[in-house]
Design a protein around this motif. Structure first.
Motif, PDB file in Angstrom:
ATOM      1  N   ALA A   1      -1.133   6.742   3.765  1.00 31.51           N
ATOM      2  CA  ALA A   1      -2.260   7.679   3.788  1.00 31.51           C
ATOM      3  C   ALA A   1      -2.118   8.702   4.908  1.00 31.51           C
ATOM      4  N   LYS A   2      -1.447   8.322   5.991  1.00 31.93           N
ATOM      5  CA  LYS A   2      -1.298   9.228   7.130  1.00 31.93           C
ATOM      6  C   LYS A   2       0.113   9.777   7.255  1.00 31.93           C
ATOM      7  N   GLY A   3       0.938   9.587   6.210  1.00 29.92           N
ATOM      8  CA  GLY A   3       2.286  10.132   6.233  1.00 29.92           C
ATOM      9  C   GLY A   3       3.346   9.067   6.077  1.00 29.92           C
ATOM     10  N   GLY A   4       4.586   9.525   5.902  1.00 34.91           N
ATOM     11  CA  GLY A   4       5.715   8.624   5.760  1.00 34.91           C
ATOM     12  C   GLY A   4       6.091   8.317   4.332  1.00 34.91           C
ATOM     13  N   GLY A   5       5.317   8.803   3.380  1.00 38.69           N
ATOM     14  CA  GLY A   5       5.593   8.556   1.970  1.00 38.69           C
ATOM     15  C   GLY A   5       4.472   9.104   1.120  1.00 38.69           C
ATOM     16  N   ARG A   6       4.578   8.918  -0.193  1.00 41.34           N
ATOM     17  CA  ARG A   6       3.524   9.395  -1.076  1.00 41.34           C
ATOM     18  C   ARG A   6       2.242   8.620  -0.788  1.00 41.34           C
ATOM     19  N   PRO A   7       1.155   9.311  -0.485  1.00 42.98           N
ATOM     20  CA  PRO A   7      -0.065   8.610  -0.064  1.00 42.98           C
ATOM     21  C   PRO A   7      -0.719   7.793  -1.171  1.00 42.98           C
TER      22      PRO A   7
END
Length: 701
Positions: free
Chosen positions: A231-237
């Motif tokens: 949700a805060k980044g690093g991949g598809r939320p």
């Protein structure tokens, strides 16, 4: 030569050729009259722990069911693009929305998922948009989650209200989005397959191979739940959990809220997962508990083990179900129920977390092609039969299930009890124009039908054996019998298969209770199938009995030293068939060593070895139809069919065997081989014929 011209010449060839002689058969008396069959018949099926009671009928290719008890309505999604509703008050079905022609219709594409908002008049559907024949070259394929308004009476979805919620692109036709389900938290959960990608581990910037979670009430078209892993980044939320190959069906335990999923396997295993937020369930690094990419020493860091795994000896395509919370079967309360689409078996997950065990529930049949499960307001569970369109309710059966199969071949009634190498008097010997490859084994083939019955021959030429019938085949390698298989047609249109292993003395054969491998005296490894594996090839779409069809039996056969006759003519004359066929006009498979054109012999080989799965209605994910009489435009043999390292390969690439997936799979002996079971040796004759045909083609048009 182009493919269209080649296929146009197929029908009607080969009927003048002689079926290969059965060199293993003993000398037989003249076959001039129908012989009474008093001993060889399908035994009663063992009783099952559950019965399948028809609850709702009149559907076509059902794939999802949603019960709305407050309205007295049951919604059913049909794969071609319709949603229908069953009104419990009237007992009638009606169409809620018809998207046929507006969704993909190529092979397994179409309408695949359905959810009804728990508090608002909205329906959510999973559809394939671009998967039609004209757009296939323009991959990726597009799947969409779309929303419709529901009328006040619940019996209409307004087509004009369509709203796009989410689009998922895939690189191939494989492993599409399926299940849509609202959780206790009010969020919409979406199962998405891996899209057929051949990678070592999925990147987190892709929606593929995941279960998604979105808040359709918190934004337009949705918002992201704040505790989603990315949700805060690093991949598809949108991702809730990852590492799935094809989580076709998942559900929530209505008592605990736990999510359970069935993840369809690749070459070896099917798995059950209890899905939790943020976890990775292993694919494509592992399949089940086994390394997949790479095969050895794969990195399992951060991966979650499945709750349960079963091998392809027991099935080939899991359909996730529900934790049972109904009242009619208290012994199943709290147990996860799941099924297999290919073999039609339904299991309950029992045992302990350290040693889970799948207990078969429907041993007494029927064994439908279970595309999905349903659950009503009382927690009772239903299964959807993709083939028949019937929705069954699971009901109490019998506590114990005893086997009814003879432990020795000599006790089956299908062979001479004193000399099991000989058939019982009521069996009819037959041959086929083109044999299914079985690692070079010689075969003896027989069938038996109950006295007073006949075999119906349908419009496609398939033999419809009456209930009680038996088909028997004995395999001989190096002059010694290795195995005898029996295929039974039981009451209620149920089928089962068993395998008997011959002893070294060749005096009898012993019933096997599972699959087995054995090294033969010549060093060859022989595969004995399990009862479930029989139906990986003996599909319902192919009529179960496979070789018993007009295409295969339209040819002359040596019934004895001085009796060489056309089988179709002979069987009709002696009263075994319900109608007489014109063997001159009736299509026939040409023998592989005959004089028919190479394209006819290649298509005949593919029909005998591949079409039981690769045909309309068989449920295979590959976009090929290898039936001998199917025109080239419908066969799809030149459609994209990616192979490892060859993303642009086709089923058949004219003039280029090295880029033809059909040949690559025929030559393979690993998990990519086709047919997928029962062979450890490449059929060089068959490969040579198909190779020559592919080289002769200059195009597909």
């Amino acid at each position: 030569m182009v493919l269209a011209a080649a296929v146009s010449a197929l029908v009607g060839v080969g009927c003048e050729e002689k079926i290969p002689k059965d060199t293993t058969a003993p000398a037989a008396a003249r076959f001039d009259a129908r012989v009474s069959n008093t001993t060889c018949s399908a035994p009663p099926l063992p009783a099952g722990r559950v019965r399948l009671e028809p609850a709702f009928t009149g559907f076509y290719r059902p794939v999802a069911m949603v019960d709305r008890p407050e309205r007295g309505l049951v919604y059913v999604a049909e794969m071609p693009g319709r949603v229908k509703v069953f009104d419990r008050a009237t007992g009638q079905n009606s169409t809620v929305i018809d998207l046929v022609g507006k969704v993909g219709s190529y092979f397994e594409q179409g309408l695949l998922g359905l959810a009804i908002h728990p508090t608002k008049p909205y329906a959510y559907l999973t559809v394939e948009r671009d998967a039609d024949a004209s757009s296939l070259p323009d991959l990726p394929v597009r799947a969409e989650i779309i929303r419709f308004d529901i009328s006040a009476d619940g019996k209409t979805f307004d087509p004009a209200s369509e709203k796009l919620v989410l689009r998922v692109d895939r690189p191939t036709l494989l492993h599409y989005p399926g299940t849509l389900l609202f959780g206790r938290d009010g969020f919409l959960y979406i199962g998405v397959g891996d899209g057929g990608r051949d990678v070592a581990r999925f990147p987190t910037d892709s929606l593929l191979g995941s279960i998604l979670r979105v808040d359709v009430d918190g934004g337009s078209p949705y918002a992201i739940p704040p505790d989603n892993p990315f949700a805060k980044g690093g991949g598809r939320p949108e991702i809730y959990a990852a590492g799935f190959r094809n989580p076709w069906r998942f559900s929530f335990d209505r008592e605990t809220g736990d999510m359970w999923a069935g993840d369809v396997g690749a070459e070896a295993y099917e798995e059950v997962d209890r899905v939790e937020l943020g976890k990775n369930y292993g694919w494509p690094t592992v399949e089940g508990h086994t390394c997949a990419r790479p095969r050895d020493n794969c990195d399992r860091t951060g991966l979650t083990e499945p709750v349960f795994v079963y091998p392809h000896a027991e099935g080939a395509s899991i359909t996730g179900g529900y934790v049972y919370r109904g009242t009619s079967m208290p012994e199943l309360y709290g147990k996860y129920l799941f099924a297999d689409f290919v073999v039609g078996r339904i299991w309950a997950l029992e045992g302990t977390p350290d040693k889970p065990e799948a207990v078969l529930l429907n041993s007494g049949g029927p064994k439908p092609s279970i595309s999905s499960f349903g659950e009503d307001a009382q927690g009772e569970v239903y299964v959807l039969d993709w083939q028949s369109g019937t929705i069954y309710r699971l009901a109490p059966g019998e506590a114990q299930a005893a086997s009814s199969y003879a432990p020795l071949l000599s006790g089956t009634g299908c062979v001479d009890q004193a000399d099991p190498t000989k058939p019982a008097p009521g069996l009819v010997r037959y041959g086929v124009n083109v044999s299914l490859w079985s690692d070079g084994a010689d075969k003896q083939r027989f069938f038996a039908i109950p006295d007073g019955t006949r075999v119906d021959v349908d419009d496609a030429g398939d033999f419809q054996l009456p209930e009680g019938s038996v088909a028997m085949k004995t395999f001989t390698v190096g002059g010694k019998r290795v195995e005898t298989r029996l295929l039974f047609h039981h009451t209620g249109d149920e089928w089962s298969g068993v395998s008997y292993e011959w002893n070294d003395a060749q005096t009898d054969a012993v019933l096997l209770d599972t699959n087995k491998e054995k090294v033969l005296p010549n060093g060859q490894t022989w595969q004995f199938p399990s009862g479930a594996q029989c139906f990986v090839c003996h599909t319902k779409a192919a009529g179960r009995s496979l070789g018993l069809e007009a295409l295969q039996l339209n040819g002359t056969f040596d019934y004895g030293p001085t009796q060489r006759e056309n089988q179709l003519t002979k069987l009709a004359a002696l009263g075994y068939l319900s109608r007489t066929l014109d063997v001159v006009k009736e299509p026939a498979l040409p023998t592989l060593d005959g004089v028919a054109p190479i394209e006819s012999r290649a298509r005949a080989y593919l029909h005998a070895n591949c079409s039981m799965c690769h045909r309309e209605g068989a449920g295979t994910g590959a976009s090929l139809d290898f039936r001998f009489t199917v025109p080239s435009a419908a066969a799809g043999v030149c459609r994209p069919a990616p192979f490892t390292g060859l993303p642009d390969a086709q089923g058949v690439t004219p003039g280029d065997p090295a880029r033809s997936t059909v040949l690559l799979r025929m030559r393979s002996l690993n998990e990519k081989r086709m047919p997928p079971l029962g062979t450890n040796i490449v059929d060089e004759e068959g490969v040579g014929i198909v190779d020559a045909w592919v080289r002769s083609l200059s195009g597909c048009e």
